[in-house]
Design an enzyme around this catalytic site. Structure first.
Site, PDB file in Angstrom:
ATOM      1  N   LYS A   1      30.917  37.887  49.463  1.00  0.00           N
ATOM      2  CA  LYS A   1      30.715  37.401  48.102  1.00  0.00           C
ATOM      3  C   LYS A   1      31.740  37.942  47.108  1.00  0.00           C
ATOM      4  CE  LYS A   1      25.763  36.569  48.638  1.00  0.00           C
ATOM      5  NZ  LYS A   1      24.414  36.800  48.085  1.00  0.00           N
TER       6      LYS A   1
ATOM      7  N   ASP B   1      22.646  33.285  42.763  1.00  0.00           N
ATOM      8  CA  ASP B   1      21.646  34.210  43.278  1.00  0.00           C
ATOM      9  C   ASP B   1      20.642  34.637  42.217  1.00  0.00           C
ATOM     10  OD1 ASP B   1      22.439  34.303  45.945  1.00  0.00           O
ATOM     11  OD2 ASP B   1      23.793  35.987  45.644  1.00  0.00           O
TER      12      ASP B   1
END
Length: 283
Positions: free
Chosen positions: A67, A103
């Site tokens: 990420k 997220d």
């Protein structure tokens, strides 16, 4: 021109439920979708991403441990991705990758809508400071949690995340060794990889962190979430939640970004949850 397709990048990635989730979204929305898993090590990630775009890749999800590396691949970042310093959603446009982080939005939607948790004012402990933690921390603050205490086994990373959030009176870092002296919390979020593999030792946490109102949330799901949630039950936490709902909700955010439609998340969540609930009942 190659046919457009989508993928999830990770290392490892064979366990990912993302193809199943996006396939269900696409079927319900009447969209033909080719969505794959691509295993790429951190060393090979950027080359793999280039091959993906050349072969027709037009959107991707990014999971551990990639990420933060995905940030460097992007020409533009949304504000929430910039704040997080991590990207979990890529969209290809005008010959460039554009990065987002869904997220935090996925976590908050799951906690507030599906589990009816009021996050406002909760004294919150965030365990971890990697890509997962960086993705959810800004959203937790935006959702109104009170004090956000960030603890990581590498204290420099916790300090860096606290600094990036830019709210020193509200979000700050502490040492892992100080956990027993931090008092109790109304919300504890595990964003570490502890228990995910044999190389990540299980968390050893004091029960002094909990009270009878504490909500315990693990961003992991499946077997990786079992140790932390077992600790939460033993510690008397009122609510124990794994990361399955967050996974589904963040995927819905990505799907909407790529296809312009927000899918109904309840059917696929219920489908994925059913075998896990049955397994828990048996054990």
């Amino acid at each position: 021109m190659p046919n457009a397709y989508y993928a999830v990048f990770g290392h490892p990635v064979s366990h990912s439920l993302s193809p199943r989730i996006h396939g269900a979204f696409a079927q319900a929305s009447g969209i033909a979708l080719d969505y794959r898993r691509i295993d790429a090590s951190p060393e090979d990630f950027h080359a793999a991403l280039q091959r993906f775009a050349a072969d027709g890749g037009r959107g991707a999800n990014v999971t551990l441990p990639l990420k933060e590396l995905a940030v460097a691949a992007c020409s533009t970042l949304t504000e929430r991705a910039r704040l997080a310093g991590a990207v979990n959603t890529l969209a290809w446009s005008d010959g460039q990758w554009h990065g987002d982080n869904t997220d935090g939005a996925g976590l908050v939607r799951d906690l507030t809508s599906r589990h009816a948790l009021d996050l406002r004012g909760r004294r919150t402990l965030l365990l971890g400071a990697g890509g997962a933690a960086r993705g959810v921390a800004p959203a937790l603050l935006e959702a109104g949690v009170g004090e956000l205490v960030i603890v990581n086994r590498n204290p420099a990373r916790a300090d860096a995340l606290s600094d990036a959030l830019g709210q020193p009176g509200r979000a700050h870092s502490r040492y892992w060794e100080d956990l027993a002296s931090l008092g109790d919390f109304e919300l504890i979020v595990n964003a570490t990889s502890a228990g995910r593999s044999e190389h990540d030792p299980l968390l050893e946490l004091p029960f002094s962190l909990t009270n009878d109102l504490t909500g315990a949330v693990d961003l992991n799901y499946g077997p990786a979430s079992i140790p932390f949630l077992a600790w939460a039950r033993a510690g008397g936490c009122r609510v124990q939640i794994d990361g399955l709902g967050m996974l589904v909700e963040q995927a819905a955010e990505s799907f909407q970004l790529w296809h312009g439609q927000r899918p109904d998340t309840d059917p696929i969540y219920a489908e994925l949850r059913a075998p896990r609930d049955a397994s828990a009942a048996i054990s």
